[in-house]
Design an enzyme around this catalytic site. Sequence first.
Site, PDB file in Angstrom:
ATOM      1  N   CYS A  61     -53.245  -4.534 -34.536  1.00 24.19           N
ATOM      2  CA  CYS A  61     -52.114  -4.747 -35.441  1.00 24.19           C
ATOM      3  C   CYS A  61     -50.947  -5.213 -34.576  1.00 24.19           C
ATOM      4  CB  CYS A  61     -51.787  -3.472 -36.225  1.00 24.19           C
ATOM      5  SG  CYS A  61     -51.192  -2.111 -35.215  1.00 24.19           S
ATOM      6  N   ALA A  62     -49.738  -4.939 -34.974  1.00 26.28           N
ATOM      7  CA  ALA A  62     -48.579  -5.358 -34.192  1.00 26.28           C
ATOM      8  C   ALA A  62     -48.387  -4.478 -32.957  1.00 26.28           C
ATOM      9  CB  ALA A  62     -47.318  -5.349 -35.046  1.00 26.28           C
TER      10      ALA A  62
END
Length: 107
Positions: A61-62
Site C-alpha cells: 500500500c502507501a
Amino acid sequence: MREVDLNVFAAELANGAFVIDVREPEAYRAGHVPGVRLAPLSTPDAVVSALPGDRTVYVICASGHRSGRAAEHLQELGADAVSVAGGTAAWARTGRPIARGAAAEAA
C-alpha cells in the site's frame, strides 16, 4: 502478520512475485511499483478470487499499514500473504522506480 523488508521484496519482485497494491485506483495511478496489480480493499471479494493458491502473495500500500491488515486478513482466508514494510512510499524514497497510470492489470 508476516512482513518483508524492501530488499527481500525487490528480489522477489525481480523473480516474478505475485504482488497486489491494495490502495484505491486514484492512489495507484498516482504512483505504484512497476508490475504490481491493483486490488483495492474496497473490492475484497474480487481480490480474494483472483489470488493464486500456490504462491506467496505480496501486499503493498502507501506505507505498510493497510497492507499489513490486508495480508493478515488474507492469511485468515488461507492465502500465503505477506506485507511489504514501508509500502510504496519507502520504495520511492530508496530511489527505486515508480510507475504512473494504470499500466498493470487489475487483480
